[in-house]
Design a protein around this motif. Structure first.
Motif, PDB file in Angstrom:
ATOM      1  N   ILE A   1       0.759  -1.295  -0.022  1.00  0.00           N
ATOM      2  CA  ILE A   1       0.103  -0.011  -0.524  1.00  0.00           C
ATOM      3  C   ILE A   1       0.725   1.077  -0.185  1.00  0.00           C
ATOM      4  N   LYS A   2       1.679   1.139   0.660  1.00  0.00           N
ATOM      5  CA  LYS A   2       2.707   2.477   0.513  1.00  0.00           C
ATOM      6  C   LYS A   2       3.190   2.496  -0.554  1.00  0.00           C
ATOM      7  N   LEU A   3       3.242   1.269  -1.353  1.00  0.00           N
ATOM      8  CA  LEU A   3       4.839   2.251  -2.819  1.00  0.00           C
ATOM      9  C   LEU A   3       3.979   2.251  -3.493  1.00  0.00           C
ATOM     10  N   THR A   4       2.691   1.492  -4.012  1.00  0.00           N
ATOM     11  CA  THR A   4       1.471   1.825  -4.831  1.00  0.00           C
ATOM     12  C   THR A   4      -0.149   2.186  -4.731  1.00  0.00           C
ATOM     13  N   PRO A   5      -0.648   2.515  -6.016  1.00  0.00           N
ATOM     14  CA  PRO A   5      -2.171   2.799  -5.040  1.00  0.00           C
ATOM     15  C   PRO A   5      -2.820   1.183  -6.071  1.00  0.00           C
ATOM     16  N   ARG A   6      -2.130   0.567  -6.792  1.00  0.00           N
ATOM     17  CA  ARG A   6      -2.643  -0.279  -6.499  1.00  0.00           C
ATOM     18  C   ARG A   6      -4.344  -1.174  -6.278  1.00  0.00           C
ATOM     19  N   LEU A   7      -3.757  -1.174  -4.301  1.00  0.00           N
ATOM     20  CA  LEU A   7      -4.225  -2.270  -3.834  1.00  0.00           C
ATOM     21  C   LEU A   7      -5.453  -1.172  -3.527  1.00  0.00           C
ATOM     22  N   SER A   8      -5.551  -0.368  -2.980  1.00  0.00           N
ATOM     23  CA  SER A   8      -6.221   0.644  -2.874  1.00  0.00           C
ATOM     24  C   SER A   8      -6.380   2.031  -3.089  1.00  0.00           C
ATOM     25  N   ARG A   9      -6.627   2.844  -3.789  1.00  0.00           N
ATOM     26  CA  ARG A   9      -6.030   4.619  -4.068  1.00  0.00           C
ATOM     27  C   ARG A   9      -6.122   5.271  -2.702  1.00  0.00           C
ATOM     28  N   ASP A  10      -7.945   4.636  -2.059  1.00  0.00           N
ATOM     29  CA  ASP A  10      -7.551   5.896  -0.962  1.00  0.00           C
ATOM     30  C   ASP A  10      -6.698   5.817   0.190  1.00  0.00           C
ATOM     31  N   ALA A  11      -6.073   4.574   0.615  1.00  0.00           N
ATOM     32  CA  ALA A  11      -5.178   4.361   1.322  1.00  0.00           C
ATOM     33  C   ALA A  11      -3.673   4.810   1.159  1.00  0.00           C
ATOM     34  N   TYR A  12      -3.380   4.394  -0.228  1.00  0.00           N
ATOM     35  CA  TYR A  12      -2.205   4.582  -0.642  1.00  0.00           C
ATOM     36  C   TYR A  12      -2.187   6.837  -0.797  1.00  0.00           C
ATOM     37  N   ASN A  13      -3.143   7.546  -1.057  1.00  0.00           N
ATOM     38  CA  ASN A  13      -3.297   8.611  -0.390  1.00  0.00           C
ATOM     39  C   ASN A  13      -3.472   9.143   0.778  1.00  0.00           C
ATOM     40  N   GLU A  14      -3.954   8.636   1.863  1.00  0.00           N
ATOM     41  CA  GLU A  14      -3.697   9.033   2.944  1.00  0.00           C
ATOM     42  C   GLU A  14      -1.892   8.694   3.658  1.00  0.00           C
ATOM     43  N   MET A  15      -1.252   7.545   3.150  1.00  0.00           N
ATOM     44  CA  MET A  15       0.187   7.411   2.842  1.00  0.00           C
ATOM     45  C   MET A  15       0.724   8.700   2.673  1.00  0.00           C
ATOM     46  N   LYS A  16       0.227   9.029   1.910  1.00  0.00           N
ATOM     47  CA  LYS A  16       1.311   9.961   1.231  1.00  0.00           C
ATOM     48  C   LYS A  16       1.450  10.986   2.331  1.00  0.00           C
ATOM     49  N   ARG A  17       0.067  11.628   2.843  1.00  0.00           N
ATOM     50  CA  ARG A  17      -0.257  12.675   3.492  1.00  0.00           C
ATOM     51  C   ARG A  17       0.375  12.287   5.071  1.00  0.00           C
ATOM     52  N   ALA A  18       0.401  11.752   5.503  1.00  0.00           N
ATOM     53  CA  ALA A  18       1.049  11.103   6.598  1.00  0.00           C
ATOM     54  C   ALA A  18       2.061  10.617   6.452  1.00  0.00           C
ATOM     55  N   TYR A  19       3.042  10.702   5.553  1.00  0.00           N
ATOM     56  CA  TYR A  19       4.348  10.692   5.815  1.00  0.00           C
ATOM     57  C   TYR A  19       4.848  11.902   5.050  1.00  0.00           C
ATOM     58  N   LYS A  20       4.040  13.144   4.286  1.00  0.00           N
ATOM     59  CA  LYS A  20       4.572  14.180   4.358  1.00  0.00           C
ATOM     60  C   LYS A  20       4.425  14.598   5.793  1.00  0.00           C
ATOM     61  N   SER A  21       3.689  14.994   6.637  1.00  0.00           N
ATOM     62  CA  SER A  21       3.129  15.535   8.066  1.00  0.00           C
ATOM     63  C   SER A  21       4.686  14.812   8.954  1.00  0.00           C
ATOM     64  N   TYR A  22       4.933  13.605   8.810  1.00  0.00           N
ATOM     65  CA  TYR A  22       6.507  13.475   9.510  1.00  0.00           C
ATOM     66  C   TYR A  22       7.703  13.810   8.814  1.00  0.00           C
ATOM     67  N   VAL A  23       7.873  14.372   7.777  1.00  0.00           N
ATOM     68  CA  VAL A  23       8.928  14.607   7.327  1.00  0.00           C
ATOM     69  C   VAL A  23       8.741  16.161   8.067  1.00  0.00           C
ATOM     70  N   ARG A  24       8.014  16.733   7.956  1.00  0.00           N
ATOM     71  CA  ARG A  24       7.512  18.363   7.861  1.00  0.00           C
ATOM     72  C   ARG A  24       7.814  18.216   9.267  1.00  0.00           C
ATOM     73  N   ALA A  25       7.141  17.099  11.060  1.00  0.00           N
ATOM     74  CA  ALA A  25       7.493  17.407  11.924  1.00  0.00           C
ATOM     75  C   ALA A  25       8.919  16.904  12.516  1.00  0.00           C
ATOM     76  N   LEU A  26       9.726  16.559  11.611  1.00  0.00           N
ATOM     77  CA  LEU A  26      11.223  16.145  11.552  1.00  0.00           C
ATOM     78  C   LEU A  26      11.742  16.350  10.664  1.00  0.00           C
ATOM     79  N   PRO A  27      12.562  18.274  11.307  1.00  0.00           N
ATOM     80  CA  PRO A  27      13.247  19.402   9.757  1.00  0.00           C
ATOM     81  C   PRO A  27      14.280  18.364   9.684  1.00  0.00           C
ATOM     82  N   MET A  28      15.123  17.594  10.789  1.00  0.00           N
ATOM     83  CA  MET A  28      16.476  16.503  10.207  1.00  0.00           C
ATOM     84  C   MET A  28      16.419  15.913   9.198  1.00  0.00           C
ATOM     85  N   LEU A  29      15.162  14.858   8.639  1.00  0.00           N
ATOM     86  CA  LEU A  29      15.311  14.186   8.256  1.00  0.00           C
ATOM     87  C   LEU A  29      15.472  15.123   6.407  1.00  0.00           C
TER      88      LEU A  29
END
Length: 168
Positions: A26-54
Motif C-alpha cells: 500500500i505504501k509503494l503503489t495505489p493498485r490495492l487501494s488508491r485511498d489508502a495510498y493517498n492517505e499514506m502519502k499525506r501521513a509521510y509528508k506530515s512526518y517529514v515536516r515534523a522532523l526537519p532533520m530528515l
C-alpha cells in the motif's frame, strides 16, 4: 506432530508476514487501494515536516515512504517464506520499524485510533520474537541414584503431585 510452540511461531510468522507485505505494498503503489495510498502519502509528508532533520539529510517524504514500504515487503516475505534465523532478523527489523512509526505518530499528535494497529502488531512481533528465542523444552532425563552401591532410577524428578508436598 508439531509442538504447540512450533505451530504458534509458524502461525504468527505467516500472519505477520502477510500483513506487512500488504501494508508495504500500500505504501509503494495505489493498485490495492488508491485511498489508502493517498492517505499514506499525506501521513509521510506530515512526518517529514515534523522532523526537519530528515529534510536536512535529504530524505523526502517519498523516499521515506518507499524505503519503509520496501523494507516491510521484504521482511514480510522473509517472515512468510524463509525458514530459520533470517525470520528472526526480519522480525527484529519490523519491530524497530513499528517503534519508529509509533514515534512518528506521537510526533505529529495523531489520535490513538490512527496508530492502534501499530501497537497491536508491535506486541505481536514482540511475542513472536520471545517465543522463537525460547529454547525448546526437552523431556527430562532419567537420572540414576546410587544407594549402597546399587544403582536405581529416580522415579519422582518432576514437580510434586497436587495435594502432596515434596520433601528433600
Amino acid at each position: 506432530m508439531a509442538s504447540p510452540r512450533t505451530i504458534t511461531i509458524v502461525a504468527l510468522s505467516v500472519a505477520l508476514g502477510l500483513f506487512f507485505v500488504f501494508m508495504g505494498t500500500i505504501k509503494l503503489t495505489p493498485r490495492l487501494s488508491r485511498d489508502a495510498y493517498n492517505e499514506m502519502k499525506r501521513a509521510y509528508k506530515s512526518y517529514v515536516r515534523a522532523l526537519p532533520m530528515l529534510k536536512k539529510m535529504g530524505v523526502s517524504s517519498i523516499l521515506l515512504r518507499k524505503s519503509i514500504g520496501a523494507l516491510e515487503v521484504v521482511c514480510g516475505i522473509v517472515m512468510t517464506l524463509v525458514p530459520g534465523r533470517p525470520k528472526d532478523v526480519a522480525n527484529f527489523l519490523l519491530l524497530l520499524l513499528v517503534l519508529a512509526v509509533l514515534f512518528f505518530h506521537q510526533l505529529v499528535g495523531d489520535p490513538l485510533k490512527r496508530y492502534a494497529h501499530a501497537l497491536v502488531f508491535g506486541i505481536l512481533l514482540t511475542c513472536r520474537l520471545l517465543i522463537a528465542r525460547q529454547p525448546e523444552e526437552q523431556p527430562p532425563e532419567k537420572r540414576i541414584l546410587s544407594v549402597n552401591g546399587d544403582e536405581q532410577p529416580l522415579i519422582h524428578e518432576a514437580a510434586p503431585e497436587k495435594g502432596k508436598m515434596k520433601v528433600s
